[in-house]
Design an enzyme around this catalytic site. Structure first.
Site, PDB file in Angstrom:
ATOM      1  CE1 TYR A   1      11.087  -1.036  -3.399  1.00 21.73           C
ATOM      2  CE2 TYR A   1      12.588  -1.589  -1.601  1.00 21.73           C
ATOM      3  CZ  TYR A   1      11.732  -0.693  -2.217  1.00 21.73           C
ATOM      4  OH  TYR A   1      11.513   0.549  -1.656  1.00 21.73           O
TER       5      TYR A   1
ATOM      6  CG  ASP B   1       1.394   4.704 -15.841  1.00 21.77           C
ATOM      7  OD1 ASP B   1       2.478   4.381 -15.308  1.00 21.77           O
ATOM      8  OD2 ASP B   1       0.658   3.883 -16.427  1.00 21.77           O
TER       9      ASP B   1
ATOM     10  CE  LYS C   1      12.696   2.032  -4.501  1.00 23.37           C
ATOM     11  NZ  LYS C   1      12.197   3.372  -4.928  1.00 23.37           N
TER      12      LYS C   1
ATOM     13  CB  THR D   1       4.294   3.898   4.416  1.00 22.67           C
ATOM     14  OG1 THR D   1       5.205   2.954   3.813  1.00 22.67           O
ATOM     15  CG2 THR D   1       5.060   5.169   4.758  1.00 22.67           C
TER      16      THR D   1
ATOM     17  NE  ARG E   1      -0.662   4.552  -1.508  1.00 24.78           N
ATOM     18  CZ  ARG E   1      -1.256   3.371  -1.652  1.00 24.78           C
ATOM     19  NH1 ARG E   1      -2.355   3.097  -0.950  1.00 24.78           N
ATOM     20  NH2 ARG E   1      -0.765   2.477  -2.488  1.00 24.78           N
TER      21      ARG E   1
ATOM     22  CG  ASN F   1       7.784   9.028  -3.168  1.00 24.54           C
ATOM     23  OD1 ASN F   1       8.431   8.551  -2.237  1.00 24.54           O
ATOM     24  ND2 ASN F   1       6.475   8.821  -3.280  1.00 24.54           N
TER      25      ASN F   1
END
Length: 267
Positions: free
Chosen positions: A161, A65, A165, A198, A18, A92
């Protein structure tokens, strides 16, 4: 399509069921690549793969996974067997758990580390092993890691986060250096997407309201747009097109780079 034609290429996209991942998988297929969706969301992943196959492209789904070495090994083997090769990996898959620094939860932080850092590191490991000379595919290729504008700006409530990243950026650059020096024939680059509406992106917008940083979701989104020189949120297709470029012959002399797809927000 010229330099952007991916006909004959074989791709694995993690988190491809998705959102951004699905859009990237669809764009790669449209450019001519055969695509394998790797995800923990089996039903949705099968649906996405089926929709791509319905356009005439070769596509499949494999449970993956990204935190698990054995799962990666099985997914890469299935990709090579099903698609007849493997020369594109798009790392991704990722998660975001919002928290102010004063409220950081150790387990939540470890979850992000496992998916966002360990997952990317293992993906590069298994891609290199398969794509390098003598590997299961052995024809070189391209790896695209999905980082975030969060790696380049100080946005409140996403310290963990942002850290993960930022690590994706470092993994990308060291991986590119190793792959080049060791003659693997694999280019490694990353993309920094801006905020995209999203499920994950809109959850973040709601979460920053919940921790008291903005009064409403609309206000939070409006502030992001206000910080973006191009004056809008990103779209999944913006990132997908950038991924196609980085996987294509048009990017043949690009490796170890980070490409902002953020409307200028990270300047």
């Amino acid at each position: 399509m010229g330099s952007f034609d991916l006909t004959g290429r074989k791709a694995l996209v993690t988190g491809g069921a998705r959102g951004i991942g699905a859009s990237i998988a669809q764009a790669l297929a449209k450019a001519g690549a055969a695509v394998m969706i790797g995800d923990i969301l089996a039903d949705l992943g099968e649906q996405t793969a089926g929709a791509i196959a319905g356009t005439g492209a070769k596509a499949g789904f494999v449970p993956l996974d990204v935190r698990d070495d054995a799962s990666w090994q099985a997914a890469v083997a299935a990709t090579v067997e099903t698609l007849g090769g493997f020369d594109i990996l798009v790392n991704n898959a990722g998660i975001e758990i919002t928290s102010l620094v004063v409220d950081i939860d150790a387990e939540a932080l470890r979850r992000m580390l496992d998916v966002n850092i360990v997952g990317v590191g293992l993906g590069m490991k298994h891609a290199f092993r398969a794509m390098r000379p003598g590997g299961a595919a052995g024809k070189g290729g391209a790896v695209v890691n999905i980082s975030s504008v969060a790696a380049t700006i100080a946005f409140p409530s996403i310290a963990g986060y942002s850290a993960t990243k930022s690590a994706v950026d470092r993994l990308t650059r060291v991986g590119a250096m190793e792959a080049g020096k060791l003659g693997y024939g694999v280019r490694v680059n990353c993309i920094y997407p801006g905020l995209i509406p999203t499920d994950m992106g809109m959850k973040l917008a709601g979460d920053v309201v919940a921790v008291g940083l903005w009064p409403t979701t609309d206000a939070a989104v409006g502030d992001v747009v206000g910080r973006t020189p191009l004056g809008r949120l990103g779209e999944v297709g913006d990132v997908a097109d950038a991924a196609v470029f980085l996987c294509s012959h048009a990017a043949r002399f690009i490796t170890g780079a980070g490409l902002p797809v953020d409307g200028g927000m990270g300047m």
